[in-house]
Design a protein around this motif. Structure first.
Motif, short mmCIF file in Angstrom:
data_model
loop_
_atom_site.label_atom_id
_atom_site.label_comp_id
_atom_site.label_asym_id
_atom_site.label_seq_id
_atom_site.Cartn_x
_atom_site.Cartn_y
_atom_site.Cartn_z
N SER A 45 47.92 -27.84 4.89
CA SER A 45 48.08 -26.51 4.30
C SER A 45 46.82 -26.06 3.59
O SER A 45 46.42 -24.89 3.66
CB SER A 45 49.25 -26.51 3.32
OG SER A 45 50.48 -26.72 3.99
N ALA A 46 46.15 -27.00 2.89
CA ALA A 46 44.94 -26.65 2.17
C ALA A 46 43.84 -26.20 3.12
O ALA A 46 43.12 -25.22 2.85
CB ALA A 46 44.46 -27.84 1.34
N VAL A 47 43.71 -26.89 4.24
CA VAL A 47 42.70 -26.53 5.22
C VAL A 47 43.02 -25.19 5.86
O VAL A 47 42.16 -24.33 6.04
CB VAL A 47 42.58 -27.64 6.30
CG1 VAL A 47 41.72 -27.18 7.46
CG2 VAL A 47 41.99 -28.91 5.68
N ARG A 48 44.29 -25.00 6.20
CA ARG A 48 44.71 -23.73 6.81
C ARG A 48 44.43 -22.56 5.86
O ARG A 48 43.94 -21.50 6.28
CB ARG A 48 46.21 -23.79 7.15
CG ARG A 48 46.67 -22.62 8.03
CD ARG A 48 48.19 -22.54 8.04
NE ARG A 48 48.81 -23.78 8.50
CZ ARG A 48 49.15 -24.04 9.77
NH1 ARG A 48 48.92 -23.13 10.71
NH2 ARG A 48 49.74 -25.18 10.09
N GLU A 49 44.74 -22.74 4.58
CA GLU A 49 44.51 -21.67 3.60
C GLU A 49 43.03 -21.39 3.41
O GLU A 49 42.62 -20.24 3.21
CB GLU A 49 45.16 -22.06 2.27
CG GLU A 49 46.69 -22.05 2.31
CD GLU A 49 47.30 -22.64 1.05
OE1 GLU A 49 46.54 -22.91 0.09
OE2 GLU A 49 48.53 -22.80 1.02
N THR A 50 42.21 -22.44 3.49
CA THR A 50 40.76 -22.25 3.37
C THR A 50 40.25 -21.38 4.51
O THR A 50 39.46 -20.44 4.29
CB THR A 50 40.04 -23.60 3.38
OG1 THR A 50 40.47 -24.39 2.27
CG2 THR A 50 38.52 -23.41 3.28
N ALA A 51 40.68 -21.67 5.74
CA ALA A 51 40.25 -20.87 6.89
C ALA A 51 40.72 -19.42 6.73
O ALA A 51 39.96 -18.48 7.02
CB ALA A 51 40.81 -21.47 8.18
N SER A 52 41.94 -19.23 6.26
CA SER A 52 42.48 -17.89 6.09
C SER A 52 41.69 -17.10 5.04
O SER A 52 41.37 -15.91 5.24
CB SER A 52 43.95 -17.97 5.69
OG SER A 52 44.50 -16.69 5.47
N THR A 53 41.36 -17.76 3.94
CA THR A 53 40.60 -17.09 2.89
C THR A 53 39.21 -16.71 3.36
O THR A 53 38.71 -15.61 3.07
CB THR A 53 40.50 -17.99 1.65
OG1 THR A 53 41.82 -18.30 1.17
CG2 THR A 53 39.71 -17.32 0.54
N LEU A 54 38.57 -17.60 4.11
CA LEU A 54 37.25 -17.28 4.65
C LEU A 54 37.31 -16.05 5.55
O LEU A 54 36.45 -15.17 5.47
CB LEU A 54 36.71 -18.49 5.43
CG LEU A 54 36.17 -19.65 4.60
CD1 LEU A 54 35.86 -20.85 5.51
CD2 LEU A 54 34.90 -19.25 3.85
N ARG A 55 38.31 -16.00 6.41
CA ARG A 55 38.45 -14.83 7.29
C ARG A 55 38.67 -13.56 6.48
O ARG A 55 38.10 -12.51 6.79
CB ARG A 55 39.61 -15.04 8.27
CG ARG A 55 39.32 -16.05 9.37
CD ARG A 55 40.32 -15.92 10.51
NE ARG A 55 41.70 -16.04 10.04
CZ ARG A 55 42.35 -17.19 9.91
NH1 ARG A 55 41.73 -18.33 10.18
NH2 ARG A 55 43.61 -17.22 9.51
N ASP A 56 39.50 -13.66 5.45
CA ASP A 56 39.75 -12.49 4.61
C ASP A 56 38.48 -12.01 3.93
O ASP A 56 38.32 -10.81 3.66
CB ASP A 56 40.80 -12.81 3.54
CG ASP A 56 42.19 -13.02 4.12
OD1 ASP A 56 42.42 -12.60 5.28
OD2 ASP A 56 43.04 -13.62 3.43
N ASN A 57 37.56 -12.96 3.68
CA ASN A 57 36.29 -12.61 3.03
C ASN A 57 35.22 -12.20 4.04
O ASN A 57 34.06 -11.96 3.66
CB ASN A 57 35.78 -13.80 2.21
CG ASN A 57 36.68 -14.09 1.02
OD1 ASN A 57 37.44 -13.23 0.56
ND2 ASN A 57 36.60 -15.31 0.50
N GLY A 58 35.59 -12.14 5.32
CA GLY A 58 34.65 -11.66 6.34
C GLY A 58 33.85 -12.73 7.03
O GLY A 58 32.95 -12.41 7.82
N ALA A 59 34.13 -14.00 6.76
CA ALA A 59 33.42 -15.10 7.44
C ALA A 59 34.12 -15.46 8.73
O ALA A 59 35.33 -15.25 8.88
CB ALA A 59 33.33 -16.31 6.52
N ALA A 60 33.37 -16.02 9.67
CA ALA A 60 33.93 -16.44 10.95
C ALA A 60 34.48 -17.85 10.81
O ALA A 60 33.73 -18.83 10.84
CB ALA A 60 32.87 -16.39 12.04
N ALA A 61 35.78 -17.96 10.61
CA ALA A 61 36.43 -19.26 10.43
C ALA A 61 37.73 -19.28 11.20
O ALA A 61 38.46 -18.29 11.24
CB ALA A 61 36.70 -19.54 8.95
#
Length: 302
Positions: free
Chosen positions: A257-273
Motif C-alpha cells: 500500500s505504501a508503494v502504491r500510494e507513493t506512485a499515486s502521489t508522484l503522478r498527482d504531482n506531475g511526475a512519471a511514475a
C-alpha cells in the motif's frame, strides 16, 4: 500523455505474460529462499545468435568487493539515436536466467544493450557485498540487514557511473535518453535511491524494493521531491501480491500500500511514475518476471 498511456497499456500486457511464464516454469515454493547453489554456464558462455557478450572485472575503492560485469551487444545495427541500455544489478543471477529464446524476442524489436553487474563469485548472489552496495545510509542499516553491514550505495553508484559505465559503453552507440536501471529487493532500494540522486538514467525499475526495514523514509523523500528534480525520469514500482496474506497477518508492514500510494502521489504531482502489480507472484518470483518485463518494455519503445 496518450503515448505514455499506450506504453503503460502495452507494458501491462508484458506483465501478464511474464507472470504467466514465471509461474509456469517455477514451483511457487522454489523462491521461498534464494538458491545459493553454484551456477553453471550462462548465455554468455554458451553463445547467442542474437547478442555477443564481453566480460570485465572491477574492484571497489577499498578493495573489499570484486565485481564481474557482463555486457551484451545486440547483433543488430543500432538505430540512428543509438541502442537503449539496461543496467541490471545481481548480474550473476540475471545472466543465469537469460535464455536464447528471450534474447530472440528482444531482437525482434529495438533490443537494448544489456549490462549485468554482478560479483566475482560462482554463486548467484554475493549476500555480504550486495547488502553493503545496494542499501543507502540510514540509521540502523550498518548492522540491521540480517547481521550484514549496509549503507554503501552512494559509493557503489559512483563506481557504476564513473568507472563501469564509461568502460562498457566505450565504442558502443548508446542513446543517453534511453538508459534504464533495474534492481530487485535491496537492488530495488538502490534504484529508488538512484532515482533521487542520479542523473545518468531516464527509467528506474524498482522491483519489490526492501523498504520494510529502515528505509520507509526514502518513500517519503521521493513523495516530496520537487518535480523539476525528476522531470526527465520515469519510475516503475514493480510488486507482486503473492505474499499479501503474510502481510495481513502482521508479520510485515503493508509495504504494498505504501508503494502504491507513493506512485499515486508522484503522478498527482506531475511526475512519471507507475505502479505495476504482478498478480500472484512472490518476492522471489518477481526477480525474473520483473527484469524480463523491464527489458521487453525498453525494447518496445519507439
Amino acid at each position: 500523455m496518450n503515448q505514455w498511456l499506450y506504453s503503460k497499456g502495452r507494458l501491462n500486457s508484458v506483465v501478464r505474460l511474464a507472470a504467466f511464464l514465471t509461474l509456469a516454469s517455477c514451483p511457487v515454493s522454489s523462491y521461498a529462499r534464494p538458491d545459493m547453489s553454484p551456477l553453471g554456464p550462462n548465455i554468455a558462455d554458451k553463445g547467442s545468435a542474437f547478442y555477443h557478450f564481453s566480460v570485465r572485472t572491477f574492484d571497489s575503492a577499498d578493495g573489499k568487493r570484486h565485481y564481474k560485469v557482463w555486457t551484451g551487444i545486440p547483433n543488430k545495427t543500432p538505430p540512428a539515436s543509438g541502442y537503449p541500455a539496461m543496467y541490471m544489478l545481481d548480474g550473476n543471477a540475471v545472466m543465469d536466467r537469460l535464455s536464447e529464446a528471450f534474447l530472440q524476442t528482444l531482437s525482434q524489436h529495438n533490443p537494448p544493450v544489456l549490462v549485468a553487474i554482478g560479483y566475482q563469485t560462482p554463486l548467484p548472489f554475493d549476500l555480504e557485498s550486495r547488502a553493503w552496495d545496494y542499501t543507502p545510509p540510514a540509521e540502523g542499516n550498518e548492522q540491521a540487514l540480517r547481521g550484514r553491514k549496509g549503507g554503501g550505495s552512494k559509493v557503489f553508484r559512483q563506481l557504476i557511473e564513473q568507472t563501469i559505465a564509461p568502460q562498457v559503453e566505450q565504442h558502443t552507440a548508446i542513446n543517453p535518453h534511453q538508459r534504464a536501471l533495474w534492481g530487485h529487493s535491496y537492488g530495488g532500494l538502490f534504484v529508488l535511491d538512484a532515482y533521487l540522486s542520479s542523473a545518468m538514467f531516464t527509467a528506474y525499475y524498482a522491483a519489490v524494493p526492501s523498504v520494510n526495514r529502515n528505509n520507509v523514509a526514502l518513500l517519503n523523500e521521493i513523495t516530496h521531491t520537487e518535480k523539476q528534480r525528476v522531470s526527465h525520469k520515469q519510475l516503475w514500482f514493480m510488486e507482486g501480491d503473492g505474499e499479501q496474506r503474510v502481510r495481513e497477518k502482521g508479520n510485515h508492514p503493508d509495504v504494498l500500500s505504501a508503494v502504491r500510494e507513493t506512485a499515486s502521489t508522484l503522478r498527482d504531482n506531475g511526475a512519471a511514475a507507475t505502479f505495476l502489480l504482478f498478480p500472484g507472484l512472490t518476492h522471489g518470483e518477481m526477480f525474473t518476471a520483473s527484469f524480463q518485463a523491464a527489458l521487453q518494455r525498453i525494447a518496445s519503445e519507439e
